[in-house]
Write an enzyme that holds these catalytic residues in place. Sequence first.
Site, PDB file in Angstrom:
ATOM      1  CG  HIS A  80      -4.417  -0.330   6.182  1.00 17.57           C
ATOM      2  ND1 HIS A  80      -4.099  -0.356   7.486  1.00 17.57           N
ATOM      3  CD2 HIS A  80      -3.381   0.489   5.652  1.00 17.57           C
ATOM      4  CE1 HIS A  80      -3.289   0.514   7.854  1.00 17.57           C
ATOM      5  NE2 HIS A  80      -2.560   0.814   6.823  1.00 17.57           N
ATOM      6  CG  ASP A 122       0.354  -1.677   7.476  1.00 17.90           C
ATOM      7  OD1 ASP A 122       1.097  -2.679   7.355  1.00 17.90           O
ATOM      8  OD2 ASP A 122       0.529  -0.478   7.650  1.00 17.90           O
ATOM      9  CG  HIS A 176       3.760  -3.085  10.482  1.00 16.63           C
ATOM     10  ND1 HIS A 176       2.725  -2.570  11.146  1.00 16.63           N
ATOM     11  CD2 HIS A 176       3.920  -2.375   9.326  1.00 16.63           C
ATOM     12  CE1 HIS A 176       2.563  -1.283  10.619  1.00 16.63           C
ATOM     13  NE2 HIS A 176       3.045  -1.068   9.490  1.00 16.63           N
ATOM     14  CG  HIS A 180      -0.274   0.051   2.480  1.00 19.34           C
ATOM     15  ND1 HIS A 180       0.291  -0.946   3.046  1.00 19.34           N
ATOM     16  CD2 HIS A 180      -0.314   0.944   3.431  1.00 19.34           C
ATOM     17  CE1 HIS A 180       0.702  -0.619   4.313  1.00 19.34           C
ATOM     18  NE2 HIS A 180       0.251   0.629   4.553  1.00 19.34           N
ATOM     19  CG  HIS A 218      -0.006   4.322   5.095  1.00 18.31           C
ATOM     20  ND1 HIS A 218      -0.912   3.612   5.896  1.00 18.31           N
ATOM     21  CD2 HIS A 218      -0.783   5.306   4.731  1.00 18.31           C
ATOM     22  CE1 HIS A 218      -2.097   4.216   5.980  1.00 18.31           C
ATOM     23  NE2 HIS A 218      -2.099   5.258   5.246  1.00 18.31           N
ATOM     24  CG  ASP A 247       4.985   2.802   7.337  1.00 19.91           C
ATOM     25  OD1 ASP A 247       4.071   3.023   6.436  1.00 19.91           O
ATOM     26  OD2 ASP A 247       4.704   1.759   8.148  1.00 19.91           O
ATOM     27  CG  HIS A 248       4.254  -0.218   3.907  1.00 21.77           C
ATOM     28  ND1 HIS A 248       4.168  -1.459   4.271  1.00 21.77           N
ATOM     29  CD2 HIS A 248       3.642   0.548   5.172  1.00 21.77           C
ATOM     30  CE1 HIS A 248       3.646  -1.727   5.398  1.00 21.77           C
ATOM     31  NE2 HIS A 248       3.257  -0.511   5.825  1.00 21.77           N
TER      32      HIS A 248
END
Length: 312
Positions: A140, A211, A269, A63, A65, A67-68
């Site tokens: 999510h 997530d 995670h 996805h 976000h 942090d990915h």
Amino acid sequence: MELIFLGTGAGVPSNERNVSAIALTMLQEANSIWLFDCGEATQHQIMKTSLKPRKINKIFITHMHGDHIFGLPGFLSSRSFQGGDDLLTVYGPKGIKEFIETSLTTSETHLKYPLEIVEIAEGKVFDDVQFTVYCKKLQHGIPCYGYRIVEKDKPGVLLADNLKEAGIQPGPIYQQIKDNAVVTTADGKTIHRKDFLGPDKPGRIISILGDTRNTEQNKTFVENADCLIHEATFDQEKADLAHEYFHSTTAQAAMLARDAGVKRLILTHISSRYQKADNVLLRKEACSIFPNTEIANDFFRTTIKTKNSRSD
């Protein structure tokens, strides 16, 4: 097939955990490495391993976000200077194409290799003679996907004793039989490979979820996986907080592994509120429900062994 966890933290990097990235090495199977998510500083993490960036030819993003994905522009750029000249394909949700192209264009980055960007939807993402990859939309805060990597079954072992009984002695003919569906011997005898092979060797299955909230809808998607990689952002006492922020707890991941009949569960995670010393508690919570559970730290490595039979 070996999994190498390059980043196992949630949200922001910490002194103990970088943000999300997992490498699946398949050097013997396909002479390639696949990357799942590419959080900030992933290329720095790779530098601390024996991984060769030029061998990474597929990246699967769960996805959008940060942090990915924030490590993607840097990695894609650096790969040009690290011997990478073959096609690299990035799979990800809608928006991944714009993110990559904007990053490369505004920074005037010119890649020395072909780049393909595939925006995914639920279903089959990739298929070749060795592997099929499926994706499923998770629950999510933004569109997020899990991936299921299925290795195709391999032909069983050649039954040498049966060949000898049929009057075919060991020699180059055995390799010919293994490589071809039908072989004619020097004396005119027709040999059908299927008659002299043991049962197919079942392929391995790895499920990697992005997530996600705890949901029964993920059960079928991860069912019977040899390894399930699941987020565990919170401990079981923070189930309400996990639900509020569209994440899962250790116990919820363990229940999914138990109910779906997977072989192994690896939790990643992990929220930065937990220190390495907390791993004992987090693992204990999960193991009380699904004993074959491990907590991944950065640079944790594990091999997904070949199965000899359906019961392995």
